[in-house]
Design an enzyme around this catalytic site. Structure first.
Site, PDB file in Angstrom:
ATOM      1  N   ASP A 142       0.859  -1.179   0.000  1.00  0.00           N
ATOM      2  CA  ASP A 142       0.000   0.000   0.000  1.00  0.00           C
ATOM      3  C   ASP A 142       0.899   1.233   0.000  1.00  0.00           C
ATOM      4  O   ASP A 142       2.122   1.118   0.049  1.00  0.00           O
ATOM      5  CB  ASP A 142      -0.962  -0.033   1.192  1.00  0.00           C
ATOM      6  CG  ASP A 142      -0.223  -0.023   2.525  1.00  0.00           C
ATOM      7  OD1 ASP A 142       1.028   0.084   2.534  1.00  0.00           O
ATOM      8  OD2 ASP A 142      -0.895  -0.133   3.562  1.00  0.00           O
ATOM      9  N   SER A 143       0.305   2.405  -0.043  1.00  0.00           N
ATOM     10  CA  SER A 143       1.109   3.629  -0.177  1.00  0.00           C
ATOM     11  C   SER A 143       1.564   4.165   1.163  1.00  0.00           C
ATOM     12  O   SER A 143       2.366   5.085   1.228  1.00  0.00           O
ATOM     13  CB  SER A 143       0.271   4.707  -0.841  1.00  0.00           C
ATOM     14  OG  SER A 143      -0.772   5.095   0.047  1.00  0.00           O
ATOM     15  N   ASP A 161      -8.178  -7.322   0.234  1.00  0.00           N
ATOM     16  CA  ASP A 161      -7.308  -7.702   1.342  1.00  0.00           C
ATOM     17  C   ASP A 161      -8.041  -7.322   2.605  1.00  0.00           C
ATOM     18  O   ASP A 161      -8.914  -6.451   2.573  1.00  0.00           O
ATOM     19  CB  ASP A 161      -5.992  -6.915   1.317  1.00  0.00           C
ATOM     20  CG  ASP A 161      -6.184  -5.497   1.827  1.00  0.00           C
ATOM     21  OD1 ASP A 161      -6.708  -4.665   1.070  1.00  0.00           O
ATOM     22  OD2 ASP A 161      -5.856  -5.224   2.999  1.00  0.00           O
ATOM     23  N   CYS A 193     -13.493 -28.298   5.759  1.00  0.00           N
ATOM     24  CA  CYS A 193     -12.216 -27.649   5.459  1.00  0.00           C
ATOM     25  C   CYS A 193     -11.115 -28.698   5.408  1.00  0.00           C
ATOM     26  O   CYS A 193     -11.086 -29.619   6.221  1.00  0.00           O
ATOM     27  CB  CYS A 193     -11.895 -26.602   6.521  1.00  0.00           C
ATOM     28  SG  CYS A 193     -10.339 -25.755   6.244  1.00  0.00           S
ATOM     29  N   CYS A 224      -7.828 -27.895   5.573  1.00  0.00           N
ATOM     30  CA  CYS A 224      -6.561 -27.339   6.071  1.00  0.00           C
ATOM     31  C   CYS A 224      -5.972 -28.271   7.143  1.00  0.00           C
ATOM     32  O   CYS A 224      -6.662 -29.111   7.722  1.00  0.00           O
ATOM     33  CB  CYS A 224      -6.740 -25.916   6.600  1.00  0.00           C
ATOM     34  SG  CYS A 224      -7.295 -25.783   8.309  1.00  0.00           S
ATOM     35  N   CYS A 239      -7.793 -28.346  10.516  1.00  0.00           N
ATOM     36  CA  CYS A 239      -9.054 -29.103  10.544  1.00  0.00           C
ATOM     37  C   CYS A 239      -8.821 -30.601  10.351  1.00  0.00           C
ATOM     38  O   CYS A 239      -9.595 -31.415  10.841  1.00  0.00           O
ATOM     39  CB  CYS A 239     -10.013 -28.566   9.483  1.00  0.00           C
ATOM     40  SG  CYS A 239     -10.589 -26.906   9.890  1.00  0.00           S
ATOM     41  N   HIS A 243      -6.259 -21.772   9.553  1.00  0.00           N
ATOM     42  CA  HIS A 243      -7.624 -22.137   9.163  1.00  0.00           C
ATOM     43  C   HIS A 243      -8.380 -20.944   8.578  1.00  0.00           C
ATOM     44  O   HIS A 243      -8.997 -21.051   7.524  1.00  0.00           O
ATOM     45  CB  HIS A 243      -8.437 -22.712  10.331  1.00  0.00           C
ATOM     46  CG  HIS A 243      -9.886 -22.737   9.974  1.00  0.00           C
ATOM     47  ND1 HIS A 243     -10.417 -23.706   9.139  1.00  0.00           N
ATOM     48  CD2 HIS A 243     -10.890 -21.867  10.244  1.00  0.00           C
ATOM     49  CE1 HIS A 243     -11.698 -23.430   8.921  1.00  0.00           C
ATOM     50  NE2 HIS A 243     -12.009 -22.319   9.584  1.00  0.00           N
TER      51      HIS A 243
END
Ligand SMILES: [Zn+2]
Length: 381
Positions: free
Chosen positions: A97-98, A276, A314, A316, A319, A345
């Site tokens: 970002d700036s 984001d 899920c 992941c 999980c 997760h």
């Protein structure tokens, strides 16, 4: 005219909404869009290492914050060490970002002039100045794939008069940043893209004026900033909608700092390709987990002996291997492992949602997806 630095290719468009699925080509890989970018404020996503992110979770692009890295360790230091990718050992794309948002949200004393913003470091009180040119220089020192032009991010609410004055300053800064960027990259062997940021508070007329004027830059992509500053949630969506038909269809659009899981598809339906948000990582650390069956507040007593996974749908690592009871125990004990497993997760959940949305666009079933997502939000817990 300079050839595009970061190119965007649309692979499918929804026939009902403004959503599209695309591919964003960067010097550090091709990114499937719509995409959610985890936030690595200090060149790290808190609780996860780069192998977790790149290999296990398949993250193709991360966001890092210019304000924080400029103050510590410093952009020149990062440049001397070969840039941010090498410094943090990250193989994929980086968007920075700036610094504008953090200057307005974190720093103490600050003074905005037409030249830029003078601010006091939140670390030690030192005075610094960000100009449109200096924030481009800092981001080029990082070696970011996608840079953002300096903007002023007004609080909410502000008067129409102030919002207009501020938006026009952001426009002038965007032109200055772009001119400086083009002169700096003319001889650069690496490709970078600079996205200007649409501002204008929550006033649709100012948003459209800003977006229209930014078209002159013929940028490789456009960001929509000034969201998540305290406005009611439906207003953030309306604000994004206000410039959808002004911004060029062929370029990626990035809605900065949004949103909750159920809102991701709403932004995509309004033509957004990139998002984001700190929510998945921050909420994970605070014991708030997003699952395909709704939220889980892990400290609740009902999970004390719950041997099921956080989210049965899920895949992941968290999980697959751990129970809600164990996660609750780690959370209540203040264990470091909790933050790592929970963040893994929640980020996985966001990435899964984005993959589902992308698939729905490609199979032209996004309207059904949106209907189901809205019903899930309306349903009582
Ligand atoms: Zn999971």
């Amino acid at each position: 005219m300079m050839p595009p630095q970061v190119t965007f290719q649309i692979v499918a468009e929804c026939s009902t909404t403004r959503a599209r699925a695309g591919l964003l080509h960067t010097p550090h890989g091709v990114i499937e869009t719509p995409v959610f970018m985890p936030v690595g404020t200090q060149a790290t996503v808190k609780g996860l290492n780069q192998r977790d992110l790149a290999t296990d979770l398949g993250v193709k692009i991360l966001l890092a914050n210019t304000y924080h890295l400029y103050l510590r360790p410093g952009h020149e230091s990062i440049r001397r060490m070969g840039g941010l990718h090498r410094f943090m050992s990250w193989p994929n794309a980086i968007l920075t970002d700036s610094g504008g948002f953090q200057v307005f949200s974190l720093s103490g004393l600050r003074k905005i002039t037409d030249q830029g913003v003078v601010f006091q470091s939140h670390l030690n009180g030192d005075l610094h100045t960000f100009t449109p040119e200096s924030t481009v220089d800092a981001q080029l020192a990082f070696g970011s794939d996608v840079l953002m032009a300096l903007d002023e991010c007004p609080a909410y609410p502000v008067s129409h008069e102030y919002a207009r004055e501020s938006m026009r300053r952001t426009l002038r800064w965007a032109h200055q940043a772009n001119n400086h960027f083009l002169s700096r990259i003319a001889d650069s062997p690496t490709r970078h893209a600079l996205f200007p940021i649409v501002q204008g508070s929550m006033f649709p007329d100012l948003r459209r004026e800003c977006a229209t004027a930014l078209l002159d830059l013929d940028a490789d992509g456009y960001a929509i900033g000034g969201l998540s500053v305290g406005e009611p949630r439906p207003m953030s969506l309306e604000t994004v909608e206000a410039t959808e038909n002004v911004l060029p269809r062929a370029k990626p659009r990035y809605a900065m700092g949004v949103g909750m899981p159920a809102e991701l598809s709403e932004y995509v339906a309004r033509g957004i390709d990139m998002m984001d948000c700190v929510l998945p990582s921050r909420n994970a650390r605070n014991g708030y987990l997003f699952t395909s069956q709704g939220r889980v507040i892990i400290k609740h007593a009902r999970y004390k002996e719950d041997e099921g996974p956080l989210d049965p749908h899920c895949t992941c690592y968290t999980c697959r291997k751990y129970s809600r009871a164990y996660m609750r125990h780690l959370f209540l004990s203040g264990e470091i492992l909790y933050a790592s497993l929970a963040t893994r997760h929640n980020i996985c959940r966001y990435l899964d949602i984005m993959r589902e949305i992308r698939q729905a666009i490609i199979s032209n079933s996004l309207p059904e997806y949106l209907r189901c997502a809205r019903l899930a939000v309306a349903a009582p817990e």
